[in-house]
Design a protein around this motif. Sequence first.
Motif, mmCIF file in Angstrom:
data_model
loop_
_atom_site.group_PDB
_atom_site.id
_atom_site.type_symbol
_atom_site.label_atom_id
_atom_site.label_comp_id
_atom_site.label_asym_id
_atom_site.label_seq_id
_atom_site.Cartn_x
_atom_site.Cartn_y
_atom_site.Cartn_z
ATOM 1 N N ARG A 48 -42.054 10.998 -32.885
ATOM 2 C CA ARG A 48 -42.283 12.162 -32.024
ATOM 3 C C ARG A 48 -42.419 11.712 -30.562
ATOM 4 N N MET A 49 -43.142 10.606 -30.340
ATOM 5 C CA MET A 49 -43.318 10.101 -28.979
ATOM 6 C C MET A 49 -41.984 9.644 -28.395
ATOM 7 N N VAL A 50 -41.188 8.914 -29.172
ATOM 8 C CA VAL A 50 -39.884 8.440 -28.706
ATOM 9 C C VAL A 50 -38.979 9.626 -28.357
ATOM 10 N N SER A 51 -39.010 10.639 -29.203
ATOM 11 C CA SER A 51 -38.193 11.834 -28.950
ATOM 12 C C SER A 51 -38.618 12.519 -27.659
ATOM 13 N N ASN A 52 -39.921 12.657 -27.455
ATOM 14 C CA ASN A 52 -40.439 13.298 -26.236
ATOM 15 C C ASN A 52 -40.070 12.497 -24.994
ATOM 16 N N LEU A 53 -40.225 11.185 -25.088
ATOM 17 C CA LEU A 53 -39.927 10.328 -23.943
ATOM 18 C C LEU A 53 -38.436 10.340 -23.614
ATOM 19 N N THR A 54 -37.606 10.333 -24.655
ATOM 20 C CA THR A 54 -36.150 10.372 -24.449
ATOM 21 C C THR A 54 -35.749 11.665 -23.750
ATOM 22 N N HIS A 55 -36.331 12.772 -24.189
ATOM 23 C CA HIS A 55 -36.049 14.068 -23.570
ATOM 24 C C HIS A 55 -36.533 14.079 -22.116
ATOM 25 N N GLU A 56 -37.717 13.556 -21.899
ATOM 26 C CA GLU A 56 -38.282 13.514 -20.549
ATOM 27 C C GLU A 56 -37.449 12.618 -19.635
ATOM 28 N N LEU A 57 -37.023 11.468 -20.171
ATOM 29 C CA LEU A 57 -36.205 10.539 -19.393
ATOM 30 C C LEU A 57 -34.897 11.188 -18.974
ATOM 31 N N GLU A 58 -34.274 11.901 -19.900
ATOM 32 C CA GLU A 58 -33.014 12.585 -19.613
ATOM 33 C C GLU A 58 -33.187 13.609 -18.498
ATOM 34 N N ASN A 59 -34.288 14.357 -18.541
ATOM 35 C CA ASN A 59 -34.551 15.355 -17.497
ATOM 36 C C ASN A 59 -34.830 14.708 -16.146
ATOM 37 N N GLU A 60 -35.627 13.622 -16.176
ATOM 38 C CA GLU A 60 -35.987 12.951 -14.928
ATOM 39 C C GLU A 60 -34.761 12.301 -14.279
ATOM 40 N N ILE A 61 -33.933 11.633 -15.090
ATOM 41 C CA ILE A 61 -32.772 10.925 -14.559
ATOM 42 C C ILE A 61 -31.793 11.880 -13.888
#
Length: 240
Positions: A48-61
């Motif tokens: 769940r944490m990896v999924s959240n971070l991946t989504h957040e990273l995509e938005n930030e980038i």
Amino acid sequence: MYTKLQEMLTRNRNIAKLRFDKELRKIAEETEQEYSALKAQNEIDTNRMVSNLTHELENEISDLDVDIRIKVSQWLSSWIYYIAAEKEFDSSKLMTYKRGDIVHVNFGFNVHNELGGTHYAVVVENDNPASSGTVMVVPLKSADSEADAKKEIHERTDVYLGKGIVVMGQGKDKYTIAKVNQMRAIDKMRILKPRNSKKDTVYPLDAEIRKDMLNKIDKKISELYVKKARNEVEKSEKND
């Protein structure tokens, strides 16, 4: 900015709740049933944490400047490579690095004023054994002219080494600065070249150039990190 900081702190607290396998075994006190239950829940939380971070990273980038996006992409690519490579990496199979050797290093993607990317560096460690996984280096930067090098140099923390120090690639036409305050221990996985003394030429070849370079760097290291030497420099400056 404050909202971003709060989000980061909350995220870090959640990440801190995740457990490595050896921690789970210690908590379970070797009870296999409890360990299995903890492991299953930990895997759910981690995914769940990896999924959240991946989504957040995509938005930030997507909101970043294109140059930063390129750097992040390069960092992620090299990070994935190192994770895979470290399983089979054996530093004892590399050449033995000697004090004064110049190496080409991938310093990675670092924070703000920390030097990152690929740079040449000089080995400053005494008697680094092949069995050691790390080696101490001082990063080098180059300029196209002596005037440009002296504009860029910070006299308190840098050392001007002159022309022809790095002769690999286009380095022979460059003017070199040693970034002594960026001195650090690096894992030998970061060394791109030389890796094999039988195949790769180790520079500088000239013993006098090597000696002069090390003397200048040693003096600056002493000034920056040895209190007695720093006091002597300040006293000399006052007398001048």
